[in-house]
Design an enzyme around this catalytic site. Structure first.
Site, PDB file in Angstrom:
ATOM      1  N   CYS A 190      -3.173  -3.096  -0.443  1.00  0.00           N
ATOM      2  CA  CYS A 190      -1.862  -3.010  -1.086  1.00  0.00           C
ATOM      3  C   CYS A 190      -1.335  -4.422  -1.311  1.00  0.00           C
ATOM      4  CB  CYS A 190      -0.886  -2.224  -0.211  1.00  0.00           C
ATOM      5  SG  CYS A 190       0.741  -2.037  -0.982  1.00  0.00           S
ATOM      6  N   GLU A 247      -9.025   5.579   3.052  1.00  0.00           N
ATOM      7  CA  GLU A 247      -8.864   6.616   4.067  1.00  0.00           C
ATOM      8  C   GLU A 247      -7.915   7.723   3.637  1.00  0.00           C
ATOM      9  OE1 GLU A 247      -7.776   3.189   6.985  1.00  0.00           O
ATOM     10  OE2 GLU A 247      -6.148   4.630   7.018  1.00  0.00           O
ATOM     11  N   CYS A 284       2.837  -3.265   8.086  1.00  0.00           N
ATOM     12  CA  CYS A 284       1.870  -2.300   7.568  1.00  0.00           C
ATOM     13  C   CYS A 284       0.443  -2.846   7.538  1.00  0.00           C
ATOM     14  CB  CYS A 284       2.300  -1.898   6.166  1.00  0.00           C
ATOM     15  SG  CYS A 284       1.143  -0.773   5.372  1.00  0.00           S
ATOM     16  N   CYS A 307      -2.816  13.415   3.610  1.00  0.00           N
ATOM     17  CA  CYS A 307      -2.195  12.148   3.261  1.00  0.00           C
ATOM     18  C   CYS A 307      -3.238  11.353   2.461  1.00  0.00           C
ATOM     19  CB  CYS A 307      -1.828  11.461   4.576  1.00  0.00           C
ATOM     20  SG  CYS A 307      -1.096   9.871   4.355  1.00  0.00           S
ATOM     21  N   CYS A 333      -1.268   4.445   8.001  1.00  0.00           N
ATOM     22  CA  CYS A 333      -2.090   4.097   6.847  1.00  0.00           C
ATOM     23  C   CYS A 333      -2.745   2.724   6.985  1.00  0.00           C
ATOM     24  CB  CYS A 333      -1.265   4.168   5.574  1.00  0.00           C
ATOM     25  SG  CYS A 333       0.011   2.916   5.471  1.00  0.00           S
ATOM     26  N   CYS A 348       4.216  -5.510   3.107  1.00  0.00           N
ATOM     27  CA  CYS A 348       5.270  -5.207   4.082  1.00  0.00           C
ATOM     28  C   CYS A 348       4.784  -5.669   5.454  1.00  0.00           C
ATOM     29  CB  CYS A 348       5.573  -3.709   4.096  1.00  0.00           C
ATOM     30  SG  CYS A 348       6.089  -3.112   2.482  1.00  0.00           S
TER      31      CYS A 348
END
Ligand code: SAH
Ligand code: SF4
Length: 379
Positions: A126, A98, A133, A119, A358, A130
């Site tokens: 990922c 995205e 997130c 962005c 995100c 975290c």
């Protein structure tokens, strides 16, 4: 040796100017063809090799035989009430990523009126996990190559043209501010990132000033030091989110690898090399990192780095049991930092009604696919 003809798998826009030059030289073409080809890719924004009408047929065939030119496919766009537009793209192998366009009209107060920000994602998912997130929640799939990073900007521009082009266009392209704050950890995909930034920044590429390009990292200290050695003045943002090892360890596993002292001293090295200010991003999560001891520690770090602190009230994510603090808590935290002499701003998240944080859109779309698959299997 094998006679099998291999299908090309390298995207043309993952080459830098030197590689284009050496490839064309190897094929025996004149050097002005390099400028012509780069012009088709980044000035005229061609989306197929066939379009490159003033390149000799032979060169077009050679290019098509060795490289791909495969634009991102738009899966979904979501427009927020505040003008932010979020895009979900499909990559050649079917993976989803995205990008978010934040038009100048919804920029922070004081923004120049022609500054459209995009962005950009750097990885599919990922690996850093975290706790707050959406990208971390879905885990790591793969790195993006340079063309997949670069085409997010070009694809938004194509979308803008196709949708009637209502935004005021600054000189050059539509987008003139890039933040590597989409899905993924940009510094964990270092080589592809650097190549994409070179294409954004070069006069033969998108010609966007290095000062208009921000790399955000959760704290990969060695790569921050590597970036510090680059001549370009890219902007660096640190996702801090905790001002003591104790708190940071709880929400950001990367902190166990590179604890605060290591991170902050890498930031100092960056600042020394560039003579530039770093931003510190600090998400406020209720009952996790909003206490007075965090104010104390954060103001110490901010003074040491002489940096600006950006507070971001946590944007809730489906499946994560963390809470956004009340406006009162946010105000108290901001005022306490301010009283200690820290330059601090509160960032009002754009596009919260369209899950602009995100990874959220992709996560939702993956969940939908998973549900469909389960239903499909049952039936
Ligand atoms: N991996 C890099 C860049 C991508 S994340 C990094 O961590 O810096 C971009 C920013 O969005 C980071 O500051 C990240 O901490 C923040 N973010 C992630 N989830 C969020 C959420 N739910 N609410 C608000 N900000 C979030
Ligand atoms: Fe990865 Fe950044 Fe999300 Fe952490 S905040 S999981 S590093 S994308």
């Amino acid at each position: 040796m094998t006679d099998r003809i291999q299908a090309p798998n390298r995207e043309l826009r993952s080459l830098n100017a030197e590689e284009v030059e050496s490839t064309l030289a190897e094929w025996g073409h004149k050097s002005y063809r390099v400028t012509q080809l780069l012009g088709w890719l980044y000035k005229k924004r061609a989306s197929s090799i066939d379009e490159m009408s003033d390149l000799p047929q032979e060169l077009r065939e050679q290019l098509a035989g060795s490289f791909l030119l495969k634009p991102l496919e738009l899966v979904k766009e979501q427009r927020s009430r505040d003008g932010t537009v979020k895009f979900l793209w499909r990559l050649a192998d079917g993976e989803l990523i995205e990008s978010v366009l934040i038009p100048a009209s919804v920029g922070r107060e004081g923004n120049r009126s022609d500054r459209h920000t995009i962005c950009v994602s750097s990885q599919v998912g990922c690996a850093y996990g975290c706790k707050f997130c959406a990208s971390g929640l879905m885990g790591y799939k793969r790195n993006l190559d340079a063309s997949e990073i670069v085409d997010q900007v070009l694809a938004v521009e194509r979308w803008h043209l196709a949708s009637g082009g209502e935004l005021a266009k600054p000189q050059g392209g539509l987008v003139n501010n890039i933040v590597m704050m989409g899905m993924g950890e940009p510094l964990a995909n270092y080589d592809n990132l650097i190549r994409a930034l070179e294409i954004f920044n070069s006069s033969w590429g998108l010609n966007i000033g290095a000062r208009k390009i921000t790399v955000s990292t959760s704290g990969l200290a060695p790569q921050i030091r590597r970036l510090a050695e680059m001549p370009q003045q890219y902007h660096l943002a640190i996702s801090l989110h905790g001002a003591t090892d104790d708190v940071r360890d709880k929400i950001m596993p990367i902190n166990r690898k590179y604890p605060l002292e290591e991170l902050i001293s890498a930031c100092e090295a960056y600042q020394q090399a560039k003579g530039r200010m770093i931003w510190v991003e600090y998400i406020l999560i209720d009952d996790v990192n909003t206490g007075p001891e965090q104010v104390e520690a954060l103001s110490g770090l901010a003074k040491r780095l002489q940096c600006k602190v950006n507070l971001i009230p946590y944007n809730p994510v489906d499946g994560i049991e963390l809470k956004r603090p009340s406006d009162e808590t946010v105000g108290r935290f901001r005022d306490a930092l301010h009283r200690k002499g820290v330059r601090v701003t509160v960032r009002i998240e754009k596009g919260t009604d369209i899950d602009a944080a995100c990874g959220q859109l992709r996560l939702k779309s993956e969940k939908k696919t998973a549900v469909t698959q389960v239903v499909g299997q049952a039936g």
